[in-house]
Structures are given as C-alpha cells and as structure tokens.
Design a protein around this motif. Structure first.
Motif, mmCIF file in Angstrom:
data_model
loop_
_atom_site.group_PDB
_atom_site.id
_atom_site.type_symbol
_atom_site.label_atom_id
_atom_site.label_comp_id
_atom_site.label_asym_id
_atom_site.label_seq_id
_atom_site.Cartn_x
_atom_site.Cartn_y
_atom_site.Cartn_z
ATOM 1 N N THR A 159 0.828 -1.202 0.000
ATOM 2 C CA THR A 159 0.000 0.000 0.000
ATOM 3 C C THR A 159 0.859 1.246 0.000
ATOM 4 O O THR A 159 0.728 2.134 -0.837
ATOM 5 C CB THR A 159 -0.923 0.006 1.230
ATOM 6 N N GLU A 160 1.770 1.325 0.955
ATOM 7 C CA GLU A 160 2.762 2.385 1.042
ATOM 8 C C GLU A 160 3.793 1.943 2.071
ATOM 9 O O GLU A 160 3.486 1.137 2.948
ATOM 10 C CB GLU A 160 2.138 3.720 1.445
ATOM 11 N N PRO A 161 5.024 2.452 1.985
ATOM 12 C CA PRO A 161 6.070 1.997 2.915
ATOM 13 C C PRO A 161 5.948 2.617 4.304
ATOM 14 O O PRO A 161 6.864 3.238 4.828
ATOM 15 C CB PRO A 161 7.357 2.432 2.208
ATOM 16 N N VAL A 162 4.774 2.462 4.910
ATOM 17 C CA VAL A 162 4.546 2.960 6.263
ATOM 18 C C VAL A 162 4.853 1.836 7.250
ATOM 19 O O VAL A 162 4.463 0.696 7.039
ATOM 20 C CB VAL A 162 3.088 3.436 6.428
ATOM 21 N N GLY A 163 5.548 2.156 8.317
ATOM 22 C CA GLY A 163 5.881 1.129 9.295
ATOM 23 C C GLY A 163 7.018 0.242 8.858
ATOM 24 O O GLY A 163 7.188 -0.860 9.382
ATOM 25 N N ALA A 164 7.810 0.693 7.894
ATOM 26 C CA ALA A 164 8.939 -0.112 7.425
ATOM 27 C C ALA A 164 9.978 -0.272 8.520
ATOM 28 O O ALA A 164 10.186 0.624 9.334
ATOM 29 C CB ALA A 164 9.565 0.538 6.200
ATOM 30 N N MET A 165 10.640 -1.414 8.543
ATOM 31 C CA MET A 165 11.719 -1.683 9.496
ATOM 32 C C MET A 165 13.049 -1.481 8.763
ATOM 33 O O MET A 165 13.296 -2.108 7.733
ATOM 34 C CB MET A 165 11.613 -3.108 10.035
ATOM 35 N N VAL A 166 13.891 -0.616 9.282
ATOM 36 C CA VAL A 166 15.179 -0.316 8.659
ATOM 37 C C VAL A 166 16.297 -0.728 9.606
ATOM 38 O O VAL A 166 16.374 -0.248 10.732
ATOM 39 C CB VAL A 166 15.304 1.190 8.328
ATOM 40 N N ILE A 167 17.164 -1.641 9.146
ATOM 41 C CA ILE A 167 18.262 -2.141 9.977
ATOM 42 C C ILE A 167 19.575 -1.841 9.260
ATOM 43 O O ILE A 167 19.917 -2.500 8.272
ATOM 44 C CB ILE A 167 18.132 -3.654 10.231
ATOM 45 N N PRO A 168 20.333 -0.854 9.720
ATOM 46 C CA PRO A 168 21.589 -0.495 9.051
ATOM 47 C C PRO A 168 22.734 -1.416 9.451
ATOM 48 O O PRO A 168 22.739 -2.002 10.535
ATOM 49 C CB PRO A 168 21.841 0.931 9.543
ATOM 50 N N ALA A 169 23.713 -1.557 8.553
ATOM 51 C CA ALA A 169 24.918 -2.340 8.816
ATOM 52 C C ALA A 169 26.067 -1.401 9.175
ATOM 53 O O ALA A 169 26.089 -0.237 8.762
ATOM 54 C CB ALA A 169 25.286 -3.176 7.592
ATOM 55 N N GLN A 170 27.028 -1.907 9.927
ATOM 56 C CA GLN A 170 28.154 -1.089 10.369
ATOM 57 C C GLN A 170 28.992 -0.589 9.202
ATOM 58 O O GLN A 170 29.484 0.537 9.219
ATOM 59 C CB GLN A 170 29.041 -1.904 11.322
ATOM 60 N N ARG A 171 29.156 -1.420 8.176
ATOM 61 C CA ARG A 171 30.039 -1.070 7.063
ATOM 62 C C ARG A 171 29.274 -0.661 5.811
ATOM 63 O O ARG A 171 29.756 -0.810 4.700
ATOM 64 C CB ARG A 171 30.965 -2.246 6.761
ATOM 65 N N GLY A 172 28.074 -0.102 5.987
ATOM 66 C CA GLY A 172 27.290 0.344 4.852
ATOM 67 C C GLY A 172 26.265 -0.680 4.423
ATOM 68 O O GLY A 172 26.439 -1.888 4.609
ATOM 69 N N GLY A 173 25.194 -0.183 3.832
ATOM 70 C CA GLY A 173 24.114 -1.074 3.433
ATOM 71 C C GLY A 173 23.083 -1.195 4.543
ATOM 72 O O GLY A 173 23.331 -0.800 5.692
ATOM 73 N N LEU A 174 21.933 -1.742 4.207
ATOM 74 C CA LEU A 174 20.864 -1.889 5.206
ATOM 75 C C LEU A 174 19.821 -2.873 4.718
ATOM 76 O O LEU A 174 19.812 -3.292 3.554
ATOM 77 C CB LEU A 174 20.218 -0.528 5.505
ATOM 78 N N LEU A 175 18.937 -3.231 5.630
ATOM 79 C CA LEU A 175 17.768 -4.032 5.318
ATOM 80 C C LEU A 175 16.542 -3.141 5.480
ATOM 81 O O LEU A 175 16.359 -2.518 6.525
ATOM 82 C CB LEU A 175 17.655 -5.241 6.255
ATOM 83 N N PHE A 176 15.727 -3.046 4.439
ATOM 84 C CA PHE A 176 14.516 -2.234 4.459
ATOM 85 C C PHE A 176 13.348 -3.202 4.295
ATOM 86 O O PHE A 176 13.074 -3.676 3.188
ATOM 87 C CB PHE A 176 14.554 -1.201 3.330
ATOM 88 N N ALA A 177 12.678 -3.532 5.399
ATOM 89 C CA ALA A 177 11.610 -4.534 5.384
ATOM 90 C C ALA A 177 10.255 -3.855 5.486
ATOM 91 O O ALA A 177 10.066 -2.917 6.269
ATOM 92 C CB ALA A 177 11.792 -5.512 6.538
ATOM 93 N N VAL A 178 9.294 -4.344 4.703
ATOM 94 C CA VAL A 178 7.951 -3.778 4.724
ATOM 95 C C VAL A 178 6.940 -4.886 4.452
ATOM 96 O O VAL A 178 7.210 -5.814 3.673
ATOM 97 C CB VAL A 178 7.824 -2.642 3.684
ATOM 98 N N GLY A 179 5.801 -4.809 5.118
ATOM 99 C CA GLY A 179 4.752 -5.795 4.915
ATOM 100 C C GLY A 179 3.902 -5.455 3.704
ATOM 101 O O GLY A 179 3.665 -4.283 3.400
ATOM 102 N N GLY A 180 3.448 -6.491 3.000
ATOM 103 C CA GLY A 180 2.681 -6.282 1.782
ATOM 104 C C GLY A 180 1.193 -6.508 1.949
ATOM 105 O O GLY A 180 0.731 -7.068 2.945
ATOM 106 N N ARG A 181 0.440 -6.068 0.949
ATOM 107 C CA ARG A 181 -1.011 -6.261 0.959
ATOM 108 C C ARG A 181 -1.383 -7.731 0.831
ATOM 109 O O ARG A 181 -2.473 -8.145 1.220
ATOM 110 C CB ARG A 181 -1.640 -5.476 -0.191
ATOM 111 N N ASP A 182 -0.490 -8.537 0.257
ATOM 112 C CA ASP A 182 -0.741 -9.957 0.036
ATOM 113 C C ASP A 182 -0.238 -10.836 1.172
ATOM 114 O O ASP A 182 -0.204 -12.059 1.053
ATOM 115 C CB ASP A 182 -0.099 -10.398 -1.287
ATOM 116 N N GLY A 183 0.172 -10.219 2.295
ATOM 117 C CA GLY A 183 0.671 -10.996 3.419
ATOM 118 C C GLY A 183 2.135 -11.366 3.303
ATOM 119 O O GLY A 183 2.671 -12.076 4.153
ATOM 120 N N GLU A 184 2.805 -10.879 2.277
ATOM 121 C CA GLU A 184 4.222 -11.181 2.062
ATOM 122 C C GLU A 184 5.095 -10.187 2.831
ATOM 123 O O GLU A 184 4.649 -9.089 3.184
ATOM 124 C CB GLU A 184 4.525 -11.115 0.558
#
Length: 246
Positions: A159-184
């Motif tokens: 729907t929109e990236p609201v409530g996304a979980m952002v986990i940064p790494a020490q040496r650059g890069g990150l994980l940007f996690a978001v829930g989908g409308r389809d349960g994914e």
C-alpha cells in the motif's frame, strides 16, 4: 546345591565375551553444547526471549531434544519452530525420541504449549547480549531501498512503505523490510524467499542474524491466511539497533 549352580552359571555368563553389565549412557555434553548454540541463535534472531526456561529430553543414543515456547506462543524445538516438516526431520534424526517429538507436535496443534510434557530436565537459556551501538545510516542504500519499494507500491503489492523496518549495517548497506497487501514480507524491494535471503546474507554478512529474524517473522505470517501487512512492522520493532522511520 541348586542355588550354588545358579550363582556359578550367572558368574560364568558374565565372563562370556558378549555379556556385559548394563550401564547408564554417558552424559552427551557435546550435544548439549550444540543445542545450546542453536538456542543462542534463536534468541539472536528474535524467536525467543533470553532467560526462558526450556525442557530437555535425553535419548539413550546420545541425542538431545530441547523444547520451549517462543515469543509468538509457538513451540520451538532445538531452536527452531516445530513445523510439520521440522517435526518429521527430528523424528528421523532421533528415532529414540520420536514419540516425544510427536507429543509436542500434537500439543502445538492444540495450542497447549508444553503442558503435560514428561518430566526430565529444565535449563535456563542464556540472557540476550547487550546491543551494539547504532551504526550510521547509509543514505544511498536507503534511497535505493525506498525506490525499490516504490515499485512494489506501483505494482499494488504494498500500500505504502509505512511502518517499514530499517536495519543499518556497520560497514554500509541496510535491510529495508515492509509488509505487503498480500501478506508477504518484502526486504529491499523483493519478497524474502530463501534464495533472496541467502543473497542478502552474502551482501550483508554482519546482518545475517537479522535476516534470520525476518525469515522467522515471514514464516509466522505465512502460517496464517494472507492479509494486508502494511502496518505489521510498525509495532514489531523493539530492537535498539533498528531504525524505524514511522
């Protein structure tokens, strides 16, 4: 005379090459330590809280089955969720404890946790380690992840990236996690399949445990009928090392 003959026969039998007295099997220290490492991994990945009590059962062949109830209320066995496939594998790996595995599997289906489990032993799992200092946020990686997620929005998967979980790494890069409308569960613009999770571990090895934690979350989501997970991560991020832009 008859009693003397019986004693002599018993003594002679003990002297036979194949006759041995029954002794208790040695304590499986190495296997216990291996299982404890599995629990440490489960704690790091967020499946279970530290200092939780776990029951354990020792097989006569040196195998160990340790069970506890995770954060979601699901039964965990040797540090993993006791899904049907996991239970089947454990029965093959430790056939002498197959009945106990089936007991916990039945309890799981009935929502009974560890109730009525055979008494054998209890162990307190290790405390969760203190978090590392928050690393700086990689702005380019964040912009790339947000752009990839915007494509999911255009495709109607998010729907929109609201409530996304952002986990940064020490040496650059990150994980940007978001829930989908389809349960994914989408991470950095893609569904968190096993293949994509393995690629993320290769790209961001220091965040491997975070990938494990997200995979565990996705598995729990897929256990229930698909529904809109847009806000699912908004209140789920309690990790001090997680930056959540909502």
């Amino acid at each position: 005379m008859g009693r003397t003959k019986k004693k002599r026969a018993t003594r002679d039998a003990r002297r036979q090459p194949g006759a041995r007295q029954r002794t208790a099997p040695p304590y499986p220290q190495a296997e216990i330590e291996r299982v404890m490492r599995l629990w440490e991994r489960a704690i790091d990945s967020g499946l279970i809280d530290g200092a939780t009590e776990a029951k354990y059962h020792l097989g006569p062949d040196g195998t160990v089955l340790s069970v506890a109830v995770g954060r979601s209320g699901q039964v965990l066995a040797n540090g993993e969720r006791l899904t049907p496939s996991a239970a089947e594998r454990l029965r093959k790996e430790m056939p002498r404890l197959a009945g106990i595995v089936t007991f916990y599997e039945s309890n799981q289906r009935a929502g009974l946790g560890l109730q009525g489990a055979p008494e054998e032993g209890m162990v307190r799992l290790p405390q969760t380690a203190a978090p590392d200092p928050m690393p700086p946020l990689d702005k380019k990686a964040l912009a790339d992840a947000e752009a990839a997620t915007a494509v999911l929005v255009l495709q109607g998967k998010v729907t929109e990236p609201v409530g996304a979980m952002v986990i940064p790494a020490q040496r650059g890069g990150l994980l940007f996690a978001v829930g989908g409308r389809d349960g994914e569960l989408y991470v950095n613009g893609k569904a968190l399949t096993r293949q994509w999770a393995d690629q993320l571990r290769t790209q961001l090895p220091e965040l491997s445990l975070d990938v494990d934690r997200l995979q565990a979350m996705r598995a729990e989501w897929l256990d229930t009928p698909p529904k809109d997970r847009t806000l699912a991560l908004a209140g789920a991020c309690t990790d001090p090392n997680c930056s959540t832009p909502h």
